[in-house]
Design a protein around this motif. Sequence first.
Motif, short mmCIF file in Angstrom:
data_model
loop_
_atom_site.label_atom_id
_atom_site.label_comp_id
_atom_site.label_asym_id
_atom_site.label_seq_id
_atom_site.Cartn_x
_atom_site.Cartn_y
_atom_site.Cartn_z
N LEU A 138 0.84 -1.21 0.00
CA LEU A 138 0.00 0.00 0.00
C LEU A 138 0.87 1.25 0.00
O LEU A 138 0.56 2.25 -0.66
CB LEU A 138 -0.92 -0.01 1.22
N GLY A 139 1.97 1.20 0.75
CA GLY A 139 2.87 2.35 0.79
C GLY A 139 3.53 2.62 -0.56
O GLY A 139 3.70 3.77 -0.96
N ALA A 140 3.88 1.55 -1.29
CA ALA A 140 4.46 1.73 -2.62
C ALA A 140 3.44 2.34 -3.57
O ALA A 140 3.77 3.21 -4.40
CB ALA A 140 4.95 0.39 -3.15
N CYS A 141 2.18 1.92 -3.46
CA CYS A 141 1.11 2.52 -4.28
C CYS A 141 0.94 4.00 -3.95
O CYS A 141 0.71 4.83 -4.85
CB CYS A 141 -0.20 1.77 -4.06
N GLN A 142 1.05 4.35 -2.68
CA GLN A 142 0.96 5.75 -2.29
C GLN A 142 2.11 6.56 -2.89
O GLN A 142 1.93 7.71 -3.31
CB GLN A 142 0.96 5.87 -0.76
N MET A 143 3.28 5.97 -2.96
CA MET A 143 4.42 6.65 -3.56
C MET A 143 4.20 6.87 -5.06
O MET A 143 4.61 7.89 -5.62
CB MET A 143 5.70 5.84 -3.33
N ILE A 144 3.56 5.91 -5.73
CA ILE A 144 3.23 6.07 -7.14
C ILE A 144 2.29 7.26 -7.32
O ILE A 144 2.45 8.08 -8.24
CB ILE A 144 2.61 4.79 -7.71
N ALA A 145 1.30 7.36 -6.43
CA ALA A 145 0.36 8.49 -6.50
C ALA A 145 1.08 9.81 -6.27
O ALA A 145 0.76 10.83 -6.89
CB ALA A 145 -0.75 8.29 -5.46
#
Length: 214
Positions: free
Chosen positions: A78-85
Amino acid sequence: GISSASDISASGSNNSGNSGGKHSKSNPNPEIIGHAALSLFHAYLEVTRGLQRDYMLEPAGSHGVWGLDDYHCIPFYLGACQMIARDQWQQNQPRQQGLGQMQHLVDEEGDKSSGATPNNPYLPQETTAKDTLMLQSNVTKSQNDEDRYEPWTPSVIHDTATLQNHRQTYLYLSCIHFIRQIKPNVPFFESSPMLNDISHLANWSKVSSGLLRL
């Protein structure tokens, strides 16, 4: 915290007042749901980390074989997805805005308490432009001018200052910071060899896709 769920609460109150049990047409959009989910998940992790520290809970399989940090795996995805955003948001922002735009916003808004910072969805919703400037007066100029617009590769986890300054906003950094807290005297490449290897990937999209397969 990472985000605010106030909009969800407001939406729930509106739905509860509908007659005949019909659902409201103004359901929260996915972006609001995403912010609320991150906020709630971060609060949950804070509780579990407290239990792990206070009661010295044994990791799964005695050595944390099912978790990237002895206990967890999903928070890193989830944290990696937040970084993509975050990367996607940055692509739509002129780099030269920085602190100068915030100051211009404060001057424009005057004494209004509702003044908002530039549209960064990963700042707490209740933060005002004046609040941000007050916070920035207590940190380094580098953070003031660069952090919000500086591209972060996965190797950013090795920057202690970034972890400290942004662990309350970004879930991935929060997870890495916790590892360093509970294993302060162990080199990161020894305590978390898989996460250390992941930090050498080129971008967060590769991190996200790899963790999803994991």
